[in-house]
Design an enzyme around this catalytic site. Structure first.
Site, PDB file in Angstrom:
ATOM      1  N   ARG A  69      11.239  -1.748  10.930  1.00  0.00           N
ATOM      2  CA  ARG A  69      10.290  -1.365  11.985  1.00  0.00           C
ATOM      3  C   ARG A  69      10.126  -2.484  12.998  1.00  0.00           C
ATOM      4  O   ARG A  69      10.128  -3.650  12.646  1.00  0.00           O
ATOM      5  CB  ARG A  69       8.929  -1.054  11.354  1.00  0.00           C
ATOM      6  CG  ARG A  69       8.903   0.313  10.711  1.00  0.00           C
ATOM      7  CD  ARG A  69       7.754   0.517   9.773  1.00  0.00           C
ATOM      8  NE  ARG A  69       6.516  -0.122  10.169  1.00  0.00           N
ATOM      9  CZ  ARG A  69       5.425  -0.132   9.407  1.00  0.00           C
ATOM     10  NH1 ARG A  69       5.436   0.450   8.230  1.00  0.00           N
ATOM     11  NH2 ARG A  69       4.339  -0.727   9.808  1.00  0.00           N
ATOM     12  N   LYS A  92       0.827  -1.221   0.000  1.00  0.00           N
ATOM     13  CA  LYS A  92       0.000   0.000   0.000  1.00  0.00           C
ATOM     14  C   LYS A  92       0.858   1.267   0.000  1.00  0.00           C
ATOM     15  O   LYS A  92       0.600   2.183  -0.766  1.00  0.00           O
ATOM     16  CB  LYS A  92      -0.923   0.036   1.232  1.00  0.00           C
ATOM     17  CG  LYS A  92      -1.960  -1.050   1.279  1.00  0.00           C
ATOM     18  CD  LYS A  92      -2.914  -0.863   2.444  1.00  0.00           C
ATOM     19  CE  LYS A  92      -2.252  -0.903   3.818  1.00  0.00           C
ATOM     20  NZ  LYS A  92      -1.719  -2.210   4.230  1.00  0.00           N
ATOM     21  N   ARG A 114      11.636  -5.699   4.458  1.00  0.00           N
ATOM     22  CA  ARG A 114      11.213  -4.310   4.286  1.00  0.00           C
ATOM     23  C   ARG A 114      12.049  -3.365   5.158  1.00  0.00           C
ATOM     24  O   ARG A 114      12.227  -3.610   6.347  1.00  0.00           O
ATOM     25  CB  ARG A 114       9.734  -4.213   4.683  1.00  0.00           C
ATOM     26  CG  ARG A 114       9.164  -2.830   4.597  1.00  0.00           C
ATOM     27  CD  ARG A 114       7.684  -2.863   4.454  1.00  0.00           C
ATOM     28  NE  ARG A 114       6.980  -3.025   5.716  1.00  0.00           N
ATOM     29  CZ  ARG A 114       5.663  -2.957   5.824  1.00  0.00           C
ATOM     30  NH1 ARG A 114       4.927  -2.753   4.759  1.00  0.00           N
ATOM     31  NH2 ARG A 114       5.087  -3.103   6.991  1.00  0.00           N
ATOM     32  N   ARG A 171      -9.501   1.423   9.020  1.00  0.00           N
ATOM     33  CA  ARG A 171      -9.007   0.102   9.363  1.00  0.00           C
ATOM     34  C   ARG A 171      -9.996  -0.673  10.220  1.00  0.00           C
ATOM     35  O   ARG A 171      -9.740  -1.811  10.582  1.00  0.00           O
ATOM     36  CB  ARG A 171      -7.739   0.282  10.179  1.00  0.00           C
ATOM     37  CG  ARG A 171      -6.554  -0.471   9.623  1.00  0.00           C
ATOM     38  CD  ARG A 171      -5.403  -0.072  10.488  1.00  0.00           C
ATOM     39  NE  ARG A 171      -4.216  -0.789  10.291  1.00  0.00           N
ATOM     40  CZ  ARG A 171      -3.198  -0.382   9.549  1.00  0.00           C
ATOM     41  NH1 ARG A 171      -3.302   0.702   8.836  1.00  0.00           N
ATOM     42  NH2 ARG A 171      -2.097  -1.074   9.522  1.00  0.00           N
ATOM     43  N   ARG A 208      -0.726  -8.471  13.456  1.00  0.00           N
ATOM     44  CA  ARG A 208      -1.296  -7.437  12.582  1.00  0.00           C
ATOM     45  C   ARG A 208      -2.127  -8.054  11.465  1.00  0.00           C
ATOM     46  O   ARG A 208      -3.162  -7.518  11.096  1.00  0.00           O
ATOM     47  CB  ARG A 208      -0.183  -6.562  12.009  1.00  0.00           C
ATOM     48  CG  ARG A 208       0.292  -5.528  13.013  1.00  0.00           C
ATOM     49  CD  ARG A 208       1.710  -5.102  12.724  1.00  0.00           C
ATOM     50  NE  ARG A 208       1.854  -4.418  11.467  1.00  0.00           N
ATOM     51  CZ  ARG A 208       2.938  -4.469  10.697  1.00  0.00           C
ATOM     52  NH1 ARG A 208       3.960  -5.207  11.048  1.00  0.00           N
ATOM     53  NH2 ARG A 208       2.988  -3.787   9.583  1.00  0.00           N
TER      54      ARG A 208
END
Ligand code: ADP
Length: 212
Positions: A154, A13, A122, A88, A165
């Site tokens: 992260r 995204k 990532r 969300r 998540r």
């Protein structure tokens, strides 16, 4: 024009939103980036937000709405926005629908094993937030191409937080799609970035055309 980008963590995204926003003039608003900016400020609120994000939880709907409301009130948002990471939850989607008319929902789909593999590769710039991965590696490892900032992984991209998540995504976020059935353009995000982007561009163009 209001475009929502919806999809599981790691579907791309953020990367898609950044590219589309450059090409289309729509303003990219990432609630994750807004929250990380507040967390970085070191304020009391920021500390609370950092703890929630690190654990892979969701920030309270009312607080999230407040933060988003402030961002939408800024003048650049009048150019149209590409919302990444919001809504969300169903209450967030209902509150958004009370305030604006959503024109288009791009749903990025990808199986868990694909997104988990991507997330473990990532890296994000600590300074400007740019995201790098297998498809978009930085020119120099650990350094941002754009601002020379430091790249980091992260904390919420560690395996346990990612699983949490994803579970939250299916339970809390996917149900929002039922509110937008006529507006959804599905894009298979398990492919290479350039083909995903091509489909997203088309989705946006179709949406603009149907808007008249
Ligand atoms: P990802 O999509 O990979 O989870 P984001 O950068 O969009 O990453 O979000 C990071 C974290 O910020 C989320 O795990 C959550 O804790 C918080 N967050 C972001 N957007 C929202 C939202 N709309 N409502 C509640 N929490 C949010």
């Amino acid at each position: 024009m209001i475009v929502l980008l919806v999809g599981p963590q790691g579907a791309g995204k953020g990367t898609v939103a950044e590219r589309l926003s450059k090409e289309s003039g729509l303003v990219h608003i990432s609630t994750g980036d807004l929250l990380r900016a507040e967390a970085k400020s070191g304020s009391d609120l920021g500390k609370k937000l950092a703890a929630i994000m690190e654990a892979g939880g969701l920030v309270d709907d009312n607080l999230m709405l407040d933060i988003l409301e402030k961002r939408l009130a800024q003048p650049d948002a009048k150019m149209g926005v590409l919302l990444d990471g919001f809504p969300r939850t169903v209450p967030q989607a209902k509150a958004l629908n009370d305030r604006v008319i959503v024109d288009c929902v791009i749903q990025l789909t990808a199986p868990d094993e694909v997104v988990i593999a991507r997330i473990s590769n990532r890296w994000q710039c600590r300074n400007c937030g740019t995201i790098y991965g297998v498809d978009v590696p930085p020119k120099t490892a650990g350094i941002c191409d754009k601002c020379q900032g430091e790249l980091y992984q992260r904390k919420d991209d560690q395996p346990d937080a990612v699983k949490k998540r994803l579970a939250t995504y299916y339970k809390e976020t996917e149900p929002i799609l039922a509110l937008y059935t006529d507006l959804i353009k599905k894009v298979d995000a398990s492919r290479k970035l350039d083909v995903i982007l091509q489909d997203c561009r088309q989705a946006l163009a179709d949406c603009r055309n149907s808007d008249g």
